[in-house]
Each structure stands twice: as C-alpha cells, then as structure tokens.
Write an enzyme that holds these catalytic residues in place. Structure first.
Site, short mmCIF file in Angstrom:
data_model
loop_
_atom_site.label_atom_id
_atom_site.label_comp_id
_atom_site.label_asym_id
_atom_site.label_seq_id
_atom_site.Cartn_x
_atom_site.Cartn_y
_atom_site.Cartn_z
N HIS A 145 0.85 -1.19 0.00
CA HIS A 145 0.00 0.00 0.00
C HIS A 145 0.88 1.24 0.00
O HIS A 145 1.94 1.26 0.64
CB HIS A 145 -0.91 0.03 1.24
CG HIS A 145 -2.08 0.96 1.07
ND1 HIS A 145 -2.00 2.31 1.32
CD2 HIS A 145 -3.32 0.72 0.63
CE1 HIS A 145 -3.16 2.86 1.06
NE2 HIS A 145 -3.99 1.93 0.63
N ASP A 198 -7.88 -5.22 -0.34
CA ASP A 198 -8.34 -6.12 -1.41
C ASP A 198 -8.00 -7.57 -1.18
O ASP A 198 -8.43 -8.43 -1.94
CB ASP A 198 -7.72 -5.66 -2.75
CG ASP A 198 -8.28 -4.32 -3.19
OD1 ASP A 198 -7.50 -3.45 -3.56
OD2 ASP A 198 -9.51 -4.16 -3.11
C1 SDX Z 1 -6.08 -0.10 -3.27
O1 SDX Z 1 -4.25 4.39 -2.38
C2 SDX Z 1 -5.20 3.79 -1.79
O2 SDX Z 1 -5.62 4.15 -0.71
C3 SDX Z 1 -5.78 2.60 -2.54
C4 SDX Z 1 -6.82 1.80 -1.78
C5 SDX Z 1 -8.10 2.61 -1.58
O3 SDX Z 1 -8.83 2.31 -0.61
O4 SDX Z 1 -8.41 3.49 -2.45
O5 SDX Z 1 -6.31 1.41 -0.53
C6 SDX Z 1 -7.23 0.56 -2.57
O6 SDX Z 1 -5.85 0.18 -4.41
C7 SDX Z 1 -5.21 -1.06 -2.49
C8 SDX Z 1 -4.00 -1.59 -3.33
C9 SDX Z 1 -4.48 -2.72 -4.27
N1 SDX Z 1 -3.39 -3.08 -5.21
C10 SDX Z 1 -2.76 -4.27 -5.10
O7 SDX Z 1 -2.92 -5.06 -4.18
C11 SDX Z 1 -1.77 -4.54 -6.24
C12 SDX Z 1 -0.44 -5.05 -5.67
N2 SDX Z 1 0.16 -3.93 -4.91
C13 SDX Z 1 1.09 -3.09 -5.60
O8 SDX Z 1 1.04 -3.00 -6.97
C14 SDX Z 1 1.57 -1.89 -4.80
O9 SDX Z 1 1.89 -2.33 -3.55
C15 SDX Z 1 0.66 -0.68 -4.72
C16 SDX Z 1 0.18 -0.25 -6.05
C17 SDX Z 1 -0.49 -0.94 -3.82
C18 SDX Z 1 1.48 0.47 -4.09
O10 SDX Z 1 2.49 0.76 -5.00
P1 SDX Z 1 3.64 1.84 -4.68
O11 SDX Z 1 3.33 2.57 -3.42
O12 SDX Z 1 3.85 2.63 -5.93
O13 SDX Z 1 4.90 0.96 -4.38
P2 SDX Z 1 5.93 0.45 -5.47
O14 SDX Z 1 5.20 -0.12 -6.66
O15 SDX Z 1 6.92 1.53 -5.72
O16 SDX Z 1 6.64 -0.78 -4.70
C19 SDX Z 1 7.71 -0.53 -3.76
C20 SDX Z 1 8.53 -1.81 -3.78
C21 SDX Z 1 8.97 -2.22 -5.19
O17 SDX Z 1 10.15 -3.03 -5.04
P3 SDX Z 1 11.60 -2.29 -5.31
O18 SDX Z 1 11.53 -1.76 -6.74
O19 SDX Z 1 11.72 -1.21 -4.25
O20 SDX Z 1 12.60 -3.42 -5.15
O21 SDX Z 1 7.73 -2.91 -3.30
C22 SDX Z 1 7.56 -3.85 -4.37
C23 SDX Z 1 7.87 -3.14 -5.66
O22 SDX Z 1 8.32 -4.07 -6.64
N3 SDX Z 1 6.13 -4.25 -4.30
C24 SDX Z 1 5.68 -5.49 -4.46
C25 SDX Z 1 4.30 -5.42 -4.26
N4 SDX Z 1 3.93 -4.15 -3.98
C26 SDX Z 1 5.09 -3.42 -4.01
N5 SDX Z 1 6.33 -6.64 -4.77
C27 SDX Z 1 5.55 -7.75 -4.87
N6 SDX Z 1 4.19 -7.78 -4.67
C28 SDX Z 1 3.54 -6.61 -4.38
N7 SDX Z 1 2.22 -6.61 -4.18
#
Ligand code: SDX
Length: 392
Positions: free
Chosen positions: A271, A328
């Site tokens: 998140h 989710d």
């Molecule tokens: C919602 O914003 C909100 O409030 C949203 C929400 C709402 O109520 O409106 O809460 C609802 O959208 C919840 C999120 C649902 N999405 C998912 O579950 C999809 C999987 N999660 C990710 O794609 C991610 O965690 C996000 C999109 C939720 C957040 O992305 P960020 O903040 O842009 O973080 P990032 O992509 O920069 O990741 C940081 C690091 C990265 O690794 P490095 O490049 O630093 O090595 O964490 C890793 C990412 O690769 N990472 C994950 C991961 N989420 C982040 N690696 C594996 N699995 C994951 N789920």
C-alpha cells in the site's frame, strides 16, 4: 519547464489538497471518516449513515437518515432507455467498463448540472446518484447472467435492496440472508473513502474542470478498474485460484513476486500509505472467518490466503518493503461466499467508494479548488526543422 526542477512520479510525496473528510495514519494504521474511527463505524453504523457522514460532514439524526433513505428511494428509477445501452454490450464485457459507461450516460438522462452552491441542488444530485447507482450495479450483473432487470422492493433497506436486485431469481420467493446483508453493509463502509487514492484523485481532477458529477464519477470508476487499484480484489481471487490449481504451492508465487524479471505481484499486498498494516484488512479478515462460518462455507481459498499472508510476514523481501495485506486481499473471499461473481468484485468496491467520491468532489468544488494542471520536465527533442515528405 515553468520552474519545475524535479518530478514526483505517482505523486508519492505530493499533497494535492486540504481535506476535512478522511484521515489516514500509514504508520499507525489509523483510518477515520470525519473523525470517527473505521473500527467503530464498521461495527456500529450502517452504510447510509456513513455515506451521509462523509458527504455532509455529520452523522444524520434518525429523522435525517430516514428522509435521506426515502429521498434516495424516490430517485432510484433509471430511465428505461438505459436498458437499450446495457443491451448493446456483449455478455463478455467487463462489468466495470459497463458501469463506467452507464454512469456517464446518466448525464444524458439527468442533464441538470450540479449547482454546488445550492445545498438543495447538491442534495438532489447526491440522492439521485445514490439511488440510481445500485440499480446500474445490479443490472450490470443481471445482464451478464441473462436475468431480468428489476428494482427490488421499496420496503427494504439500502443494502438489502442492492442484494435483492442482484440475486432475486424469477418465480422464486426471495429470502433475505441477514448474515450477507450485514457483511455487505460492513464491506461497503470499509470501502467508502480513502483520502486521495488514485480513483478519488481522478474524480477530483475531472471535477476540477467543472465537468459534471456523473462524468467525474465515471472517470473514477475507470481508474478504480486497474489491477493496481480496486481491480486488485478480482486479481487476488484469480491469483489464489491459480495457487490452488498449482496444488497450493504458495512458494512458487512468492518467488515470482520477488523476481524483478517477472511482472507478477502478490495481489492484495502493499500500500502507498499503510506501512505496518491496513486496518480495513484486519477487519475484513476477521469478517471472512465469521461470514464463512455463519454461512457454513468451507473455502480452501481462505486457508491459502492465510498461508500466503503468514509466508509474506516472515519473508525479508516483503518485510523490508513493508508489504502487508491491503483492503483487497480478503474482501473477494467474502464476496465469493455471497455468490457474487469474481468479475463483479471491483464493482462492489465502486459501490462502497461512491459516497467518498461524491464527498471529495463536493469538497473540491465548495472549496473552489483550481483546475488540476501539473507541469513536467521536458526531456524530448530540441528544436529541429520540418522536412517535406518527399525529402525525408
Ligand atoms: C487499493 O491508495 C489507496 O488508498 C488505494 C486503496 C483505496 O482504498 O483506495 O487502498 C485501494 O488500491 C489497495 C491496493 C491494491 N493493489 C494491489 O494489491 C496490487 C499489488 N500492490 C502493488 O502493486 C503496490 O503495492 C501498490 C500499487 C499498492 C502500491 O504501489 P507503490 O506505493 O507505488 O509501491 P511500489 O510499486 O513503488 O513498490 C515498492 C517496492 C517495489 O520493489 P523495489 O523496486 O523497491 O525493489 O515494493 C515492491 C515493488 O516491486 N512491491 C511489491 C508489491 N507491492 C510493491 N512486490 C511484490 N508484490 C507486491 N504486491
């Protein structure tokens, strides 16, 4: 470059507005709507009360609540020509695309644009969309199932009637299941607002050009559809199903999620704001146990989800990146136990988020926020002369 020296991709460190609606503390896992804790609201309130609170700023009195519900019911009829629009979609259409189109089409049938400075005008628009949206949600599902599109019953509660419109079978007496009604009411409250997430920011920026409320909501639905945002609740179930098909081999999916060359992510994890836990995920996980037990549903998917959570909580990659289950991760397990099709999960998220979108749109307009128009750092070609086609 207009004085811009750096960019903030994804607005990770950018505040877009001041707001009085929702408070998040990502470190402490705190979520409050207008100062009330999500834990209390999820346990004690009903969805319509929370919708009223988010939009108008105060919990309604009994009289206000009853009038709000009566006004919503009185505006819930959708122009019958909307059926022609629904009929035009193939059954294979994703419900989020259908819902976004129908919401935008509501402008055609309700042309009066909102005069936000008129409390009465704003109130009428609010009860109109809160009345019609559940009908569009139910009809979107029913169309795919080849079932009749109807209005349920005016005598039922808001959430009860959503369920009746979705699930009443022709020629069968419809029996309300209180467990399901209460579970959906709680899920909708937990999804109702979340400050400046992707879809809410979309609703705000579209509305900042003074586009109409329904058009702004339609844009928000499209943003929510993405698997990185609301679409994750559907992607979680698809991931858990794949793990189940793989004999419950969670380790393979954990490895994929950590493999930089693999675009796969552990859906439902991580998140932008919550860096210790998502308070909603805690409540939903507990509700999943209770609802499945009350319904007598044995779903191996729930055990796979819990196993995956345990593995991730003990895995350096996830712990280092502060990745925990988000809203989710468990919600789809409850929707599935209710008999809601997987491709409708994000539609249920939109149904919950609707009052938050409305509240944020109204606040943005009442505070007379300027049109959203960020700058950029230009990194393209410098000036170059045009050459006619025959000389290229
Ligand atoms: C919602 O914003 C909100 O409030 C949203 C929400 C709402 O109520 O409106 O809460 C609802 O959208 C919840 C999120 C649902 N999405 C998912 O579950 C999809 C999987 N999660 C990710 O794609 C991610 O965690 C996000 C999109 C939720 C957040 O992305 P960020 O903040 O842009 O973080 P990032 O992509 O920069 O990741 C940081 C690091 C990265 O690794 P490095 O490049 O630093 O090595 O964490 C890793 C990412 O690769 N990472 C994950 C991961 N989420 C982040 N690696 C594996 N699995 C994951 N789920």
């Amino acid at each position: 470059t207009g004085g811009v020296t750096t960019i903030d991709a994804g607005y990770k460190n950018t505040g877009s507005c001041e707001s009085e609606i929702t408070f998040l503390d990502g470190e402490k896992g705190i979520l409050r709507y207008r100062g009330y804790s999500i834990e209390e609201l999820a346990e004690e309130a009903d969805f319509l009360e929370v919708a009223y609170l988010l939009i108008f700023g105060e919990l309604p009195t009994k009289e206000q609540h009853d009038k709000f519900h009566a006004d919503i019911k009185s505006k819930s009829i959708v122009d019958d020509d909307v059926r022609k629009i629904i009929d035009a979609f193939p059954k294979s259409a994703h419900p989020m695309g259908v819902l976004s189109s129908l919401t935008s089409a509501l402008t055609a049938f309700n042309p009066s644009s909102v005069n936000v400075d008129s409390e009465e005008d704003m109130y009428n628009s609010v009860v109109k969309i809160l009345g019609k949206f559940p009908v569009l949600v139910a009809w979107t599902m029913r169309k795919k199932q080849g079932l009749p599109l109807d209005y349920g019953s005016n005598t039922l509660g808001y959430v009860e009637n959503v369920l009746k419109m979705m699930f009443k079978q022709p020629n069968e007496k419809y029996v309300q299941n209180k467990i399901i009604v209460d579970a959906l009411d709680k899920l909708l409250i937990l999804h109702a607002d979340h400050e400046q997430n992707c879809s809410t920011s979309t609703v705000r920026i579209v509305g900042s050009s003074h586009a109409g409320l329904f058009a702004s909501l339609s844009a928000g639905i499209s943003a929510l559809w993405g698997p990185l945002h609301g679409g994750a609740n559907q992607a979680v179930l698809e991931m858990l199903e794949a793990i189940k098909e793989d004999g419950g081999d969670t380790k393979k999916y954990m490895a994929k999620a950590k493999d930089k060359n693999d675009p796969f992510r552990l859906m439902g994890f991580g998140h932008r704001v919550y860096k210790n836990f998502d308070p909603r995920a805690r409540i939903i996980k507990k509700a999943a146990d209770e609802v499945l037990a009350d319904l007598g549903v044995e779903d191996p998917i729930l055990e796979i989800a819990k196993g995956l959570e345990q593995e991730a909580l003990n895995d350096d990659y996830f712990v280092k990146r502060k990745l925990y289950p988000n809203v989710d991760f468990y919600s789809g397990i409850i929707y599935r136990a209710m008999g809601i099709p997987t491709d409708m999960f994000t539609v249920m998220f939109a149904l919950g988020r609707l009052p938050g979108w409305i509240a944020q749109w109204r606040e943005m307009r009442l505070r007379k926020e300027p049109i959203g128009r960020p700058r950029q750092l230009y990194v393209g070609e410098t000036l170059r002369p045009f050459k006619k086609l025959e000389k290229r």
